[in-house]
Design an enzyme around this catalytic site. Structure first.
Site, PDB file in Angstrom:
ATOM      1  N   GLU A 202       1.268  -1.227  -0.329  1.00 39.51           N
ATOM      2  CA  GLU A 202       0.038   0.270  -0.384  1.00 39.51           C
ATOM      3  C   GLU A 202       0.363   1.399   0.407  1.00 39.51           C
ATOM      4  OE1 GLU A 202      -2.274   2.644  -0.231  1.00 39.51           O
ATOM      5  OE2 GLU A 202      -3.189   0.842  -0.119  1.00 39.51           O
ATOM      6  N   ARG A 207      -3.730   4.481   5.171  1.00 37.43           N
ATOM      7  CA  ARG A 207      -4.456   3.269   4.845  1.00 37.43           C
ATOM      8  C   ARG A 207      -3.779   2.263   5.797  1.00 37.43           C
ATOM      9  NH1 ARG A 207      -6.645   3.197  -1.185  1.00 37.43           N
ATOM     10  NH2 ARG A 207      -7.970   4.947  -1.384  1.00 37.43           N
ATOM     11  N   GLN A 266      -5.274  -5.748  -5.228  1.00 32.72           N
ATOM     12  CA  GLN A 266      -7.059  -4.844  -5.338  1.00 32.72           C
ATOM     13  C   GLN A 266      -7.059  -3.193  -5.238  1.00 32.72           C
ATOM     14  OE1 GLN A 266     -10.850  -5.761  -3.338  1.00 32.72           O
ATOM     15  NE2 GLN A 266      -9.535  -7.881  -2.825  1.00 32.72           N
ATOM     16  N   SER A 268      -6.379   0.026  -6.774  1.00 29.37           N
ATOM     17  CA  SER A 268      -7.869   0.997  -7.552  1.00 29.37           C
ATOM     18  C   SER A 268      -7.418   1.479  -8.953  1.00 29.37           C
ATOM     19  CB  SER A 268      -8.778   2.036  -6.600  1.00 29.37           C
ATOM     20  OG  SER A 268      -8.777   1.878  -5.351  1.00 29.37           O
ATOM     21  N   CYS A 413     -22.910 -12.216   5.340  1.00 33.85           N
ATOM     22  CA  CYS A 413     -23.399 -13.247   5.737  1.00 33.85           C
ATOM     23  C   CYS A 413     -23.676 -14.471   3.962  1.00 33.85           C
ATOM     24  CB  CYS A 413     -24.429 -13.661   6.604  1.00 33.85           C
ATOM     25  SG  CYS A 413     -24.748 -15.907   6.240  1.00 33.85           S
TER      26      CYS A 413
END
Length: 565
Positions: A202, A207, A266, A268, A413
């Site tokens: 990152e 973050r 992941q 952006s 869930c």
């Protein structure tokens, strides 16, 4: 004057928004209080990535177009009657119209562009003029619940990776990934839950620190050697947030001949202007360049994405289980000349699609009371109603133990067609008889079985070639509107960026009333049923079997379904 030339109406550092708790209503009923609280919850500083800019997650995924629009939405929801419907166009409240008590209270359309103009360049011009807003998936549809919203889906994916590649045992294995934003921030916790260690790269240190505070990542490192030492020396699964640039770190591993067991990403990358830091750039330099030369930012970001994807391909060739996690980074690399960018699969066709065939997806609910006990009681109810699913019970136990609530208490869930309505009715009954302190709202991610068309993600590699057909999410939104969901949304560009997806969302309020019970019966059956329908229509046998067992009426398939009963 564009909003970037003058004072940006989307920025207000004086604001701190939190959803009300308890039973006192600001609106005229729970049907309008529910969207009001969930809108505010999306902007809670414990939930949103950049709440002062109305950014919830996913690059520039916003809850409202600007602060004036936010204030007006709140004002309208506080006065809205139960026979009226508010229309929201890209984060702006544009109309209130007479409908009826079983119609949605809010209908939302975000970021939708005529296909020929459905690209970032055109969107960004409209965005500058204050004419559009990027809604991502659950940002502009007011049902984001923090990183928990993607934890279980990521956990299920990593469990599937372990089953497919490592005989179900992740012990001693590690995952390399990039991105610790609102979505990517779920990866470290999901990975360790599934038994993997993880290094998550990152570039924004704040973050990493936020994920440390909220328990989503275990440790921080400032060098690759430090990160490798942490995972090597640990006897148990451990996650490390590594401060750095993903393209740099992925390439360094290739150069040093170090091969992770699993590789994904992941960042952006779906938004090259706002979501990906080019190699060699600082955060402050990138911010300055976005104001001075957007084209240069996009060019540099995509060039770096190509470097990262090439490294992922190299690691795949050395034996790493490599997968795209739905941010469109392969497409960006392909456009930069990496011709075999799609040689590693997307996570949906590789690991998730069989679940979609049964309408199983990211069912979620939030307690409008603000009391965590309401969620714990619903957790127990899920176990009672689905007694023979130890994997699900294990998830609920881990979630209670390891996931911190962000904003209003909530739960994710993964359940499907045969269970969603039953759970909704049970929750509504719990509200009715006073077991819960206030109503529950039930929603889902737009990443679901029947609510999205995204050829580089959810609908990648459909067996009939219908990857890009976007009639399905439109039908899903129309059916949820007809069924009486409390609010319904139809978006473009979520997850993978402008031009690459269309998707719909719904939320229904369980207020304990008989009317709610009837709406739940329609919506929580029909919504997952559209996913089974969509996959059955594409030819998937699992979906056809589910359709037959659940008695779906699919005119072009009914003769075939009769033989499966």
């Amino acid at each position: 004057m564009t909003q970037r030339q003058g004072q940006d109406p989307r920025l207000d550092t004086s604001r701190t928004i939190r959803a009300p708790h308890g039973n006192k209503l600001r609106a005229k009923s729970w049907l309008t209080e529910a969207p009001l609280r969930m809108l505010m919850n999306n902007l809670d500083p414990d939930v949103a990535e950049h709440p002062h800019s109305l950014v919830v997650y996913g690059g520039i995924g916003r809850a409202a177009r600007n602060w004036e629009c936010y204030d007006k939405i709140v004002e309208v929801l506080e006065r809205l009657e139960d026979d009226q419907t508010l229309l929201v166009q890209s984060g702006k409240p544009v109309g209130v119209f007479p409908t009826h008590k079983n119609a949605p209270r809010v209908l939302i359309a975000n970021s939708n562009l005529v296909p020929h103009w459905a690209n970032w360049e055109h969107f960004n011009e409209l965005d500058k003029q204050g004419l559009m807003m990027y809604g991502q998936m659950t940002a502009g549809s007011w049902i984001y619940i923090g990183s928990q919203g993607i934890v279980q889906g990521t956990y299920e994916t990593f469990v599937s990776v372990a089953k497919k590649h490592f005989n179900g045992d992740a012990k001693g294995r590690w995952v390399l990934t990039g991105g610790l934003g609102g979505m990517g921030g779920a990866q470290p916790l999901a990975g360790t839950m599934a038994g993997f260690s993880m290094i998550a790269v990152e570039c924004d240190e704040s973050r990493i620190d936020y994920r440390l505070r909220t328990g989503y990542v275990d440790q921080k490192a400032t060098s690759l050697d430090e990160a490798l030492a942490i995972i090597t020396e640990s006897d148990t699964p451990v996650s490390v947030g590594l401060l750095g640039n993903a393209a740099d770190v992925f390439s360094e591993l290739v150069e040093r001949n170090i091969t992770p067991d699993v590789v994904t990403d992941q960042t952006s990358a779906h938004d090259p202007l706002n979501g990906y830091l080019p190699q060699g750039w600082s955060m402050s330099h990138a911010a300055e360049m976005r104001l001075q030369d957007e084209a240069a930012v996009v060019k540099a970001a995509k060039k770096s994405m190509a470097v990262q994807v090439q490294a992922m391909l190299d690691l795949q060739s050395r034996g790493a289980a490599t997968l795209d996690y739905g941010n469109n980074i392969r497409q960006m690399a392909l456009e930069e000349g990496v011709e075999n960018a799609f040689d590693f699969p997307g996570f949906v066709p590789a690991y998730i699609r069989p679940l979609f065939c049964e309408g199983i997806g990211p069912f979620r609910w939030a307690a409008l009371s603000g009391d965590p006990e309401d969620i714990y009681k619903t957790d127990q109810k899920v176990k009672e109603l689905i007694p023979d699913n130890p994997h699900l019970h294990n998830w609920l136990d881990m979630a209670r133990e390891r996931i911190q609530f962000q904003g209003l208490p909530a739960r994710i869930c993964w359940v499907g067609l045969k269970d969603r309505e039953r759970l909704g009715q049970a929750f509504n009954e719990m509200v009715k008889n006073g077991e819960l302190k206030a109503p529950i709202v039930i929603g889902r991610d737009h990443l679901d079985s029947g609510s999205v068309a995204s050829p580089n993600r959810e609908t990648e590699g459909m067996m009939d070639g219908s990857d890009a057909v976007s009639d399905w999410p439109l039908l899903n939104a129309l059916l949820n509107t007809a069924g009486g969901a409390t609010w319904v949304s139809l978006h473009h560009g979520g997850g993978v960026g402008m031009g690459f997806s269309q998707h719909s969302g719904m939320v229904i309020c369980c207020d304990g009333s008989d009317d709610a019970s009837q709406r739940i019966a329609r919506v929580l059956h029909n919504d997952p049923a559209t996913g089974v329908m969509r996959h059955a229509d594409a030819g998937y046998d699992i979906a056809k079997q589910c359709a037959a067992e659940q008695g779906l009426d699919l005119p072009m398939l009914n003769e075939e379904l009769k033989k499966l009963k």
